[in-house]
Structures are given as structure tokens and as C-alpha cells.
Motif scaffolding. Structure first.
Motif, PDB file in Angstrom:
ATOM      1  N   GLN A 102      -0.041 -12.047   4.179  1.00 41.30           N
ATOM      2  CA  GLN A 102      -0.442 -10.952   2.316  1.00 41.30           C
ATOM      3  C   GLN A 102      -1.009  -9.521   2.751  1.00 41.30           C
ATOM      4  O   GLN A 102      -1.658  -9.509   3.788  1.00 41.30           O
ATOM      5  N   ALA A 103      -1.368  -8.626   1.510  1.00 37.48           N
ATOM      6  CA  ALA A 103      -1.529  -7.246   1.614  1.00 37.48           C
ATOM      7  C   ALA A 103      -3.513  -7.771   1.275  1.00 37.48           C
ATOM      8  O   ALA A 103      -3.519  -8.699   0.305  1.00 37.48           O
ATOM      9  N   ILE A 104      -3.747  -6.648   2.453  1.00 42.42           N
ATOM     10  CA  ILE A 104      -5.398  -7.199   2.396  1.00 42.42           C
ATOM     11  C   ILE A 104      -6.072  -6.055   1.855  1.00 42.42           C
ATOM     12  O   ILE A 104      -6.781  -5.601   0.658  1.00 42.42           O
ATOM     13  N   ILE A 105      -4.854  -4.433   2.092  1.00 42.87           N
ATOM     14  CA  ILE A 105      -5.775  -3.094   1.653  1.00 42.87           C
ATOM     15  C   ILE A 105      -4.620  -2.604   1.275  1.00 42.87           C
ATOM     16  O   ILE A 105      -4.098  -2.492   2.312  1.00 42.87           O
ATOM     17  N   ALA A 106      -4.718  -1.395  -0.093  1.00 43.27           N
ATOM     18  CA  ALA A 106      -3.913  -0.603   0.095  1.00 43.27           C
ATOM     19  C   ALA A 106      -4.999   0.974  -0.504  1.00 43.27           C
ATOM     20  O   ALA A 106      -5.753   1.036  -1.094  1.00 43.27           O
ATOM     21  N   GLY A 107      -4.262   2.559  -0.197  1.00 45.51           N
ATOM     22  CA  GLY A 107      -5.065   3.477  -1.168  1.00 45.51           C
ATOM     23  C   GLY A 107      -4.123   4.578  -0.659  1.00 45.51           C
ATOM     24  O   GLY A 107      -3.096   4.075  -0.559  1.00 45.51           O
ATOM     25  N   ARG A 108      -5.224   5.164  -0.435  1.00 47.59           N
ATOM     26  CA  ARG A 108      -4.465   6.457   0.558  1.00 47.59           C
ATOM     27  C   ARG A 108      -5.225   7.178   0.970  1.00 47.59           C
ATOM     28  O   ARG A 108      -6.754   6.975   0.919  1.00 47.59           O
ATOM     29  N   TYR A 109      -4.584   8.186   1.398  1.00 44.71           N
ATOM     30  CA  TYR A 109      -4.987   9.379   2.729  1.00 44.71           C
ATOM     31  C   TYR A 109      -5.025  10.955   2.444  1.00 44.71           C
ATOM     32  O   TYR A 109      -3.790  10.733   1.764  1.00 44.71           O
ATOM     33  N   LEU A 131      -6.910  -0.655  -4.365  1.00 50.65           N
ATOM     34  CA  LEU A 131      -6.723  -2.275  -4.051  1.00 50.65           C
ATOM     35  C   LEU A 131      -7.649  -2.574  -3.362  1.00 50.65           C
ATOM     36  O   LEU A 131      -6.980  -2.744  -2.572  1.00 50.65           O
ATOM     37  N   MET A 132      -8.364  -3.519  -3.499  1.00 51.60           N
ATOM     38  CA  MET A 132      -8.506  -4.830  -2.083  1.00 51.60           C
ATOM     39  C   MET A 132      -8.369  -6.352  -2.576  1.00 51.60           C
ATOM     40  O   MET A 132      -8.133  -6.758  -4.041  1.00 51.60           O
ATOM     41  N   GLY A 133      -7.667  -6.254  -1.464  1.00 53.38           N
ATOM     42  CA  GLY A 133      -7.489  -8.522  -1.693  1.00 53.38           C
ATOM     43  C   GLY A 133      -8.450  -8.792  -0.779  1.00 53.38           C
ATOM     44  O   GLY A 133      -9.273  -8.250  -0.434  1.00 53.38           O
ATOM     45  N   ASP A 134      -7.805  -9.937   0.088  1.00 51.44           N
ATOM     46  CA  ASP A 134      -8.983 -10.533   0.668  1.00 51.44           C
ATOM     47  C   ASP A 134      -9.416  -9.909   2.338  1.00 51.44           C
ATOM     48  O   ASP A 134      -8.473 -10.154   2.679  1.00 51.44           O
ATOM     49  N   LEU A 135     -10.298  -9.627   2.025  1.00 50.95           N
ATOM     50  CA  LEU A 135     -10.686  -8.641   3.380  1.00 50.95           C
ATOM     51  C   LEU A 135     -11.677  -9.428   4.359  1.00 50.95           C
ATOM     52  O   LEU A 135     -12.085  -8.799   5.610  1.00 50.95           O
TER      53      LEU A 135
END
Length: 148
Positions: A102-109, A131-135
Motif C-alpha cells: 500500500q501507499a503509506i505517504i505522498a508529497g513533494r520535494y 497525504l498520509m496512510g498507515d505509517l
């Protein structure tokens, strides 16, 4: 190698090192730079390495069992050729025997680079989580949040 490709290699090298659990290598990428995340700055190889070691869970294989996907890079080289900026998106996937892929985190640099006699290097990375999922299986500490 042209400037854009050299900078892309740095962007993708970061992902390779993180996913390999090589936090000393990540630190070396920022030996002459800093990371800004959640209103905090971490500067230099040793401090960056320590940050990743304190935040990121590694498993028996020595890795965090993640895959960082870096996408949509936009790289702009300064007119004088000594600096550059880049912005890109990231998504981190994780899977374990008891934790489905699963995707657990997304964002930008948002990055700044400098060039000297030894080539291009990171000068600054700004991390923004969107975006944050189950970390729970990835991080040892909470994600730093921006100060308001």
C-alpha cells in the motif's frame, strides 16, 4: 552527462539509498546541504544520517521494506550554471508479510542544488507531506508537522 541528467541521478540516488536502508549514504548526499521538514532543519551528513536512523524502522533485511517512487521532476538550472532547483512528487509504498502492499505517504520535494569542481550536490531539500496512510510499520516517530 548534461546538468539535468546529473541532477536527476541525485534525485533517484536518494530513493535508492533510502529503500536500501543506507542512511549513511543518504547523509553523504547532504554532506554540504540540509533538509527542511516540519519546520525543522537538519544539516550535514552526520545529522541527516541520525535523523533517518531515529525516524525510520528497518527490518531484519536491513531495509525499511519500502519503495520510493519519484515522479514529475521539473529541473531548472540557473543561468550561471552553478545552481539549480527541482521540484518533484514522491509516493512511498510498503509491504510486509502481515502488511499488504500500500501507499503509506505522498508529497513533494523542493530542492536546491549547487555545482562545484566535483559536480552537482544537494544544497537544500524541503519536504512537504500531503497525504498520509498507515505509517505504523515505517516510522519510529511521528511525522514532523509544519509549525503554524
Amino acid at each position: 552527462m548534461d546538468d539535468h541528467r546529473a541532477i536527476e541521478r541525485l534525485l533517484y540516488r536518494y530513493a535508492d539509498l533510502i529503500d536500501a536502508g543506507d542512511f549513511a549514504g543518504v547523509g553523504e548526499l547532504f554532506a554540504r546541504g540540509r533538509i527542511l521538514a516540519g519546520g525543522h532543519a537538519v544539516e550535514g551528513a552526520a545529522a541527516v544520517q541520525a535523523m533517518y536512523e531515529s525516524y525510520t524502522r528497518r527490518y531484519a533485511c536491513g531495509t525499511p521494506r519500502t519503495q520510493h517512487l519519484m515522479g514529475n521532476p521539473v529541473i531548472d538550472v540557473d543561468a550561471d550554471g552553478r545552481g539549480a532547483s527541482a521540484r518533484l512528487r514522491f509516493t512511498v509504498f510498503q509491504a510486509l508479510e502481515d502488511f499488504p502492499l500500500q501507499a503509506i505517504i505522498a508529497g513533494r520535494y523542493q530542492d536546491r542544488f549547487a555545482r562545484d569542481g566535483s559536480g552537482w550536490h544537494f544544497a537544500e531539500r524541503r519536504m512537504q507531506t500531503e497525504l498520509m496512510g498507515d505509517l505504523s510499520r515505517h516510522l519510529l516517530l511521528p511525522v514532523p508537522q509544519e509549525k503554524t
